[in-house]
Design a protein around this motif. Structure first.
Motif, PDB file in Angstrom:
ATOM      1  N   UNK A 681       0.850  -1.192   0.000  1.00 48.96           N
ATOM      2  CA  UNK A 681       0.000   0.000   0.000  1.00 48.96           C
ATOM      3  C   UNK A 681       0.885   1.240   0.000  1.00 48.96           C
ATOM      4  N   UNK A 682       0.640   2.116  -0.973  1.00 46.32           N
ATOM      5  CA  UNK A 682       1.371   3.378  -1.067  1.00 46.32           C
ATOM      6  C   UNK A 682       0.542   4.487  -0.451  1.00 46.32           C
ATOM      7  N   UNK A 683       1.092   5.098   0.593  1.00 47.30           N
ATOM      8  CA  UNK A 683       0.389   6.123   1.347  1.00 47.30           C
ATOM      9  C   UNK A 683       1.070   7.476   1.144  1.00 47.30           C
ATOM     10  N   UNK A 684       0.450   8.376   0.356  1.00 44.17           N
ATOM     11  CA  UNK A 684       1.054   9.696   0.168  1.00 44.17           C
ATOM     12  C   UNK A 684       1.079  10.477   1.481  1.00 44.17           C
ATOM     13  N   UNK A 685       2.194  11.139   1.719  1.00 43.86           N
ATOM     14  CA  UNK A 685       2.334  12.011   2.888  1.00 43.86           C
ATOM     15  C   UNK A 685       2.620  13.408   2.369  1.00 43.86           C
ATOM     16  N   UNK A 686       1.620  14.260   2.446  1.00 42.06           N
ATOM     17  CA  UNK A 686       1.765  15.591   1.858  1.00 42.06           C
ATOM     18  C   UNK A 686       1.880  15.467   0.341  1.00 42.06           C
ATOM     19  N   UNK A 687       2.589  16.395  -0.258  1.00 40.60           N
ATOM     20  CA  UNK A 687       2.739  16.386  -1.715  1.00 40.60           C
ATOM     21  C   UNK A 687       4.109  15.905  -2.155  1.00 40.60           C
ATOM     22  N   UNK A 688       5.008  15.659  -1.189  1.00 41.05           N
ATOM     23  CA  UNK A 688       6.386  15.357  -1.558  1.00 41.05           C
ATOM     24  C   UNK A 688       6.873  13.982  -1.116  1.00 41.05           C
ATOM     25  N   UNK A 722       8.342  -8.492   5.412  1.00 43.07           N
ATOM     26  CA  UNK A 722       7.668  -7.192   5.419  1.00 43.07           C
ATOM     27  C   UNK A 722       8.690  -6.084   5.200  1.00 43.07           C
ATOM     28  N   UNK A 723       8.206  -4.955   4.693  1.00 48.01           N
ATOM     29  CA  UNK A 723       9.065  -3.797   4.468  1.00 48.01           C
ATOM     30  C   UNK A 723       8.238  -2.521   4.550  1.00 48.01           C
ATOM     31  N   UNK A 724       8.829  -1.482   5.080  1.00 42.46           N
ATOM     32  CA  UNK A 724       8.260  -0.132   5.061  1.00 42.46           C
ATOM     33  C   UNK A 724       9.301   0.779   4.444  1.00 42.46           C
ATOM     34  N   UNK A 725       8.890   1.535   3.424  1.00 44.16           N
ATOM     35  CA  UNK A 725       9.847   2.380   2.704  1.00 44.16           C
ATOM     36  C   UNK A 725       9.277   3.779   2.544  1.00 44.16           C
ATOM     37  N   UNK A 726      10.077   4.753   2.901  1.00 44.78           N
ATOM     38  CA  UNK A 726       9.712   6.161   2.747  1.00 44.78           C
ATOM     39  C   UNK A 726      10.583   6.775   1.671  1.00 44.78           C
ATOM     40  N   UNK A 727       9.959   7.476   0.702  1.00 46.36           N
ATOM     41  CA  UNK A 727      10.713   8.073  -0.396  1.00 46.36           C
ATOM     42  C   UNK A 727      10.087   9.391  -0.787  1.00 46.36           C
ATOM     43  N   UNK A 728      10.869  10.212  -1.478  1.00 46.29           N
ATOM     44  CA  UNK A 728      10.309  11.446  -2.004  1.00 46.29           C
ATOM     45  C   UNK A 728       9.725  11.167  -3.389  1.00 46.29           C
ATOM     46  N   UNK A 729       8.767  11.990  -3.785  1.00 37.40           N
ATOM     47  CA  UNK A 729       8.085  11.750  -5.061  1.00 37.40           C
ATOM     48  C   UNK A 729       9.022  11.934  -6.248  1.00 37.40           C
TER      49      UNK A 729
END
Length: 777
Positions: A681-688, A722-729
């Motif tokens: 599941x891709x969860x947008x956080x703000x616009x970036x 399992x994996x959790x990944x945070x990235x910029x757009x």
């Protein structure tokens, strides 16, 4: 009247037909939903030597893009099996010898001079030995897994399928990234890449990777660690234009591996010898506990190679030339026997080299007939010195622990068994593949191949001991063989609708003969094993549904196998008058007839813009339909004269060989059921920013590693990751935290009969870590 082969097409289990028909009906109905903005990104492949979507070709295939491989944590060839229905990948020994099998066809002999029925390619260069994969699987653009016999499109003929690893190529725009990871067991990994314009139109790419980790196994007495990682690799590539309408890709690579081998665990020694000092590390205990003691276990491996791919476009066809050389040196001391005593320790000193040249012509234009023609020439050489250390037998006093009458066994004669040989294989092939558009929706696929293989083997097996100062030659073989075959494929692709492809094909293939490359006690064990042959029937569908948000693929197949090259192990249990434990002996034989049939179904679905679901399932029914007889058990029966053992012991082997392998036995590397699933599941956080949460699960049923060996049954094997990944757009950076084998499963991945017991390798326990990737633009 139907022939037996035709009748075999209708013997599918009802479960196979149910799944296949259900999938086809679901696809044929062409279900559609409200318009989806989310569509599955197509993976382009060159499986048929043209760039196509993997869903537009009438071949059962799985493809993984580089980003998807990173998300799944696929960083070795063995990881592929958990995410590909129908593919089995295991390490047969200490982690340095991957074995591949597709639909029950592959390799169960891990001797360095034998090759798999599954063709392995890196940038279209065939690897004659799995060792050539060591250290190369990083900075990968995609992986293609093709199932079923191959030969009319590839440089080498294979019976099971083909796996193509395609590395990322130099880019015209500047590109650079660094990926750093750390994890438990003090794991550290660094990957760095720089790519872009070198001078004028010349493009270059340099990729490096280093990985280190402490061992995840610990010796119960000494505290030494095993299963540690110490690898490094580098690859350089250049692309430059020539002659106005051509291109050259030059590649060089080097790899090193000084990891500490994984050790098997063993059961049965204490019971056999009546001595509790032999630690019994059985399946009920911690998978991380092993008994290696002060044995000199280690690995020192290195490889290097170079290739040159030339392509030039003429008006009506394209010409391609692929030249390559590869070399790999391996020195490994492996605690193969699984105990702290020097029982069946395996010493490997191998030098493997190959060169190959392929010329290919591919038709150009949009006519109703397209074709590909090619020739391939290759040579590989294997220089081997393998030793089994049985120094546990050095003294009569120790031997008397488990031999009622030590005079029945020449004690000093069992100390060190060495096999030294050189094998050279020269292969020639020519192939033609055609596709003819019969109308707007129906294509006829036809291909033919001629193959010729020449193999020479020059070896000697000795039994020697430094203490007693003897060196006896017990087997010697200087032999050569040559065989040729004509194989082919005939199929139909039917584009029933824009979003539904149906296909069916029949193909035959063969794998060249082989010599058994293990340390042996009898000349006949090394004797030539005839080629194996496969006749394959397959039908399948590829459906793109719900406005391209769902891809559903399925296939049913039936394979008739002739003269399968298989390891067979004979176990003699009743040694009450001679020894106090069972004895096993292994050889390579031809299994006259066997069969596999089954189905595969995989799904890739984007129900919403943010949710990704992937699932796959495979069912495999394999069996020996005509078993080898006593006369086929090359070298197992001890010499009745008592040369090798006491007469009574020899007779026990003879009796055990009366029915060495019952018809109906399952083939090796053939789990009945295997399946995998993934949800992200891709969860947008703000616009970036974007947070990706992902979990996956894989399962494979139990399977055997060697025919007739009751100790060789391993599995089932399951893993929840399992994996959790945070990235910029802008995709400039990515931070991820991951965990593999959350449930700390300890399933047995490979097992076999060892000296007086059973040795088995087990899953790595829970591992976890974090990584950071940063792209420089």
């Amino acid at each position: 009247m139907c022939s037996p082969t035709e009748i075999s097409l209708f013997r599918f289990d009802k479960r196979i037909l149910t799944v296949a028909i259900t999938g086809a009906l679901f696809s044929g109905l062409g279900f559609s939903a409200a318009s989806h903005a989310n569509q599955i990104e197509e993976v382009s492949v060159t499986a048929q030597k043209r760039e196509q979507s993997v869903n537009d070709i009438g071949v059962s295939a799985s493809a993984f893009g580089g980003e998807q491989m990173e998300n799944l944590g696929i960083d070795s060839a063995v990881d592929l099996g958990a995410h590909t229905p129908g593919l089995v990948t295991v390490n047969s020994t200490s982690g340095g010898t991957p074995i591949f099998a597709i639909r029950g066809i592959g390799l169960d002999d891990f001797s360095p001079n034998n090759s798999s029925g599954v063709g392995i390619y890196t940038d279209e260069v065939f690897a004659s030995n799995p060792a050539f994969l060591g250290g190369q699987l990083f900075d990968i653009e995609r992986v293609e897994v093709l199932k079923g016999p191959q030969g009319t499109l590839y440089g080498k003929n294979t019976t099971g399928g083909a796996i193509n690893f395609i590395t990322r190529k130099p880019s015209s725009e500047f590109e650079a990234y660094v990926d750093v990871g750390i994890g438990n067991y003090n794991a550290k990994e660094l990957t760095g890449v720089v790519s872009g314009e070198v001078a004028g139109e010349v493009l270059g790419r340099v990729s490096v990777q280093m990985s280190r980790a402490d061992g995840w196994q610990k010796d119960v007495d000494t505290g030494r660690e095993f299963g540690g990682t110490d690898r490094a690799a580098a690859r350089g590539q250049l692309i430059f234009p020539f002659a106005g309408n051509g291109e050259a890709i030059a590649k060089v690579y080097v790899t090193t591996d000084k990891s500490t081998p994984v050790s098997p665990q063993v059961s049965g020694l204490a019971e056999a010898f009546g001595d509790p000092s032999f630690a019994v590390l059985n399946s009920a205990e911690d998978a991380t506990r092993v008994s290696v003691g002060d044995l000199n276990v280690g690995r020192d491996e290195s490889g290097h190679g170079a290739s040159l791919n030339l392509s030039y476009g003429f008006e009506n066809f394209d010409f391609i030339s692929i030249s390559a050389v590869d070399s790999y040196d391996r020195e490994v001391v492996d605690n193969y026997g699984g105990s702290a005593a020097a029982i069946l320790d395996l010493y490997q000193d191998n030098s493997i080299s190959q060169w190959s040249q392929e010329f290919r012509v591919v038709s150009a234009g949009d006519g109703p007939v397209t074709w590909i023609a090619g020739i391939n020439i290759s040579e590989d050489q294997v220089d081997v010195t393998d030793r089994f250390d049985d120094s546990f037998f050095v003294t009569d006093s120790v031997a008397s622990t488990f031999v009622l009458d030590p005079t029945d066994v020449p004690v000093q004669g069992w100390d060190l068994l060495t096999a030294s040989y050189e094998q050279v294989t020269r292969s020639y092939g020519a192939y033609l593949h055609t596709e003819t558009a019969l109308n707007d929706s129906l294509n006829l696929i036809a291909g033919v191949r001629y193959s010729n293989d020449k193999r020479s083997f020059d070896g000697i097996s000795t039994n020697h001991d430094d203490v007693y100062s003897f060196n006896d030659t017990i087997a010697e073989l200087n032999d050569s063989s040559s065989e040729s075959a004509v194989t082919g494929k005939l199929g139909l692709d039917w584009q029933l609708k824009d979003d539904l492809l149906l296909y069916a094909n029949v193909a035959n293939s063969y794998k060249g003969g082989a010599y058994y490359g293990a340390a042996i006690l009898d000349d006949i064990s090394w004797a030539y094993v005839a080629p194996e042959k496969v006749l394959s029937y397959e039908a399948g569908f590829k459906a793109t549904l719900f406005d391209a948000s769902l891809q559903l693929n399925g296939a049913v197949f039936s394979l008739d196998y002739t003269d399968r090259q298989s390891l067979v192990t004979i176990i003699v249990d009743d040694f009450s008058n001679y020894l106090q434990f069972p004895v096993a002996d292994t050889t390579l034989v031809n299994v006259p007839e066997s069969k596999t049939q089954g189905f595969e179904l995989d799904m890739h679905w984007l129900p919403t813009d943010n949710l990704t679901l992937i699932a796959g399932i495979a069912y495999l029914d394999s069996e020996v339909t005509s078993a080898p007889g006593t006369a086929d058990m090359r070298g197992i029966a001890a010499d009745p004269s008592g040369n090798d053992m006491a007469d009574g012991v020899s007779q026990l082997f003879v009796d055990a060989l009366a029915a060495p392998l019952p018809a109906g036995a399952a083939l090796s590397q053939s789990p009945e059921w295997s399946y995998n699933g993934l949800a992200a599941y891709d969860l947008p956080i703000g616009s970036d920013l974007n947070l990706r949460l992902q979990t996956s699960y894989s399962h494979s049923d139990e399977m055997t590693a060697q025919l007739a060996d009751t100790n060789a049954l391993s599995g089932p094997v399951s893993s929840w990751d399992a994996e959790a990944a945070l990235s910029d757009t802008a995709e400039q950076w990515r931070f991820s935290a991951w965990v593999k084998n959350i449930g700390d499963e300890d399933g047995e991945t490979y097992a076999f009969s060892s000296f007086a017991g059973r040795s088995f390798y087990r899953q790595m326990p829970t591992i976890y870590g974090v990584s950071v990737k940063y792209n420089f633009y």
